[in-house]
Design a protein around this motif. Structure first.
Motif, PDB file in Angstrom:
ATOM      1  N   LYS A  28       0.498   8.320  -3.817  1.00 23.11           N
ATOM      2  CA  LYS A  28       0.854   6.903  -3.832  1.00 23.11           C
ATOM      3  C   LYS A  28       1.533   6.569  -2.508  1.00 23.11           C
ATOM      4  O   LYS A  28       2.369   7.324  -2.027  1.00 23.11           O
ATOM      5  CB  LYS A  28       1.787   6.592  -4.995  1.00 23.11           C
ATOM      6  CG  LYS A  28       2.111   5.120  -5.142  1.00 23.11           C
ATOM      7  CD  LYS A  28       2.887   4.883  -6.426  1.00 23.11           C
ATOM      8  CE  LYS A  28       3.131   3.410  -6.635  1.00 23.11           C
ATOM      9  NZ  LYS A  28       3.859   3.163  -7.873  1.00 23.11           N
ATOM     10  N   LEU A  29       1.144   5.440  -1.940  1.00 21.71           N
ATOM     11  CA  LEU A  29       1.769   4.936  -0.721  1.00 21.71           C
ATOM     12  C   LEU A  29       2.354   3.562  -1.022  1.00 21.71           C
ATOM     13  O   LEU A  29       1.643   2.671  -1.494  1.00 21.71           O
ATOM     14  CB  LEU A  29       0.752   4.824   0.422  1.00 21.71           C
ATOM     15  CG  LEU A  29       1.313   4.295   1.741  1.00 21.71           C
ATOM     16  CD1 LEU A  29       2.251   5.313   2.391  1.00 21.71           C
ATOM     17  CD2 LEU A  29       0.190   3.927   2.700  1.00 21.71           C
ATOM     18  N   VAL A  30       3.646   3.406  -0.790  1.00 20.80           N
ATOM     19  CA  VAL A  30       4.298   2.111  -0.949  1.00 20.80           C
ATOM     20  C   VAL A  30       4.399   1.482   0.432  1.00 20.80           C
ATOM     21  O   VAL A  30       4.984   2.069   1.348  1.00 20.80           O
ATOM     22  CB  VAL A  30       5.700   2.239  -1.572  1.00 20.80           C
ATOM     23  CG1 VAL A  30       6.324   0.858  -1.775  1.00 20.80           C
ATOM     24  CG2 VAL A  30       5.647   3.007  -2.885  1.00 20.80           C
ATOM     25  N   VAL A  31       3.798   0.329   0.591  1.00 22.47           N
ATOM     26  CA  VAL A  31       3.887  -0.422   1.835  1.00 22.47           C
ATOM     27  C   VAL A  31       4.970  -1.472   1.627  1.00 22.47           C
ATOM     28  O   VAL A  31       4.847  -2.345   0.775  1.00 22.47           O
ATOM     29  CB  VAL A  31       2.547  -1.077   2.213  1.00 22.47           C
ATOM     30  CG1 VAL A  31       2.686  -1.862   3.510  1.00 22.47           C
ATOM     31  CG2 VAL A  31       1.449  -0.019   2.326  1.00 22.47           C
ATOM     32  N   VAL A  32       6.047  -1.330   2.385  1.00 22.40           N
ATOM     33  CA  VAL A  32       7.199  -2.211   2.219  1.00 22.40           C
ATOM     34  C   VAL A  32       7.233  -3.224   3.351  1.00 22.40           C
ATOM     35  O   VAL A  32       7.274  -2.852   4.534  1.00 22.40           O
ATOM     36  CB  VAL A  32       8.520  -1.404   2.195  1.00 22.40           C
ATOM     37  CG1 VAL A  32       9.716  -2.340   2.061  1.00 22.40           C
ATOM     38  CG2 VAL A  32       8.502  -0.392   1.057  1.00 22.40           C
ATOM     39  N   ILE A  33       7.212  -4.482   2.977  1.00 19.18           N
ATOM     40  CA  ILE A  33       7.323  -5.560   3.950  1.00 19.18           C
ATOM     41  C   ILE A  33       8.811  -5.829   4.144  1.00 19.18           C
ATOM     42  O   ILE A  33       9.505  -6.274   3.228  1.00 19.18           O
ATOM     43  CB  ILE A  33       6.605  -6.830   3.470  1.00 19.18           C
ATOM     44  CG1 ILE A  33       5.159  -6.508   3.121  1.00 19.18           C
ATOM     45  CG2 ILE A  33       6.703  -7.924   4.534  1.00 19.18           C
ATOM     46  CD1 ILE A  33       4.475  -7.570   2.297  1.00 19.18           C
TER      47      ILE A  33
END
Length: 164
Positions: A28-33
């Motif tokens: 899982k990859l969380v892309v955080v803005i």
């Protein structure tokens, strides 16, 4: 699980490339803005999130999230350990090493950093350059996905220099 963060104002082809590659490295990859209240963005947080959700809607292992504050704190609050960072230039490398060391210290060695080098064709790509090209109505598809192009060019009109 890995975390890749940025302001993504707008998301560029270079960002997309790093996200796609990192998504293959983690379950899982969380892309955080990231949102910095001191910074003036062309796109608000909601718009930036919509753009990323549209681009990665078919990726089952990518989650889009937002955060205001230090990214290392996001990882600590969510019991995560790996930050993914892209490196375009030698200058980026020095700065990112500095941040990686700081994140290790702040997190008491709980948060580490993985670096991915930019592909050659994206080394010149930046959100700043994309915005500048959009201000003048130029060809932005060298910098951003075609699904972002219309939004960026429309927003660029708001920032275009006034004509005499």
């Amino acid at each position: 699980m890995g975390v890749y963060s940025g302001s993504f104002d707008p998301i560029t082809l270079g960002h997309q490339n790093i996200i796609e590659r990192a998504s293959k490295m983690f379950d899982k990859l969380v892309v955080v803005i990231a949102n910095n209240s001191e910074k003036k963005y062309w796109f608000d947080l909601k718009e930036r999130k919509e753009m990323l959700e549209d681009l990665f809607k078919d990726y089952k292992n990518i989650q889009i999230d937002t955060y205001e504050g230090l990214i290392v704190n996001y990882l600590l609050e969510n019991n995560l350990q790996i930050i993914v960072r892209g490196i375009r230039t030698v200058e980026d490398c020095g700065l990112e090493l500095y941040f990686a060391d700081g994140n290790l210290m702040i997190s008491e060695n709980k948060v580490d950093t993985v670096f991915l080098p930019a592909f050659k064709e994206y080394m010149h790509v930046s959100s700043t350059a994309a915005r500048e090209i959009a201000r003048y109505g130029g060809k932005v598809t060298c910098y951003v996905d075609q699904r972002i192009e219309k939004r960026l060019l429309e927003r660029g009109k708001l920032y275009s220099p006034k004509k005499n």
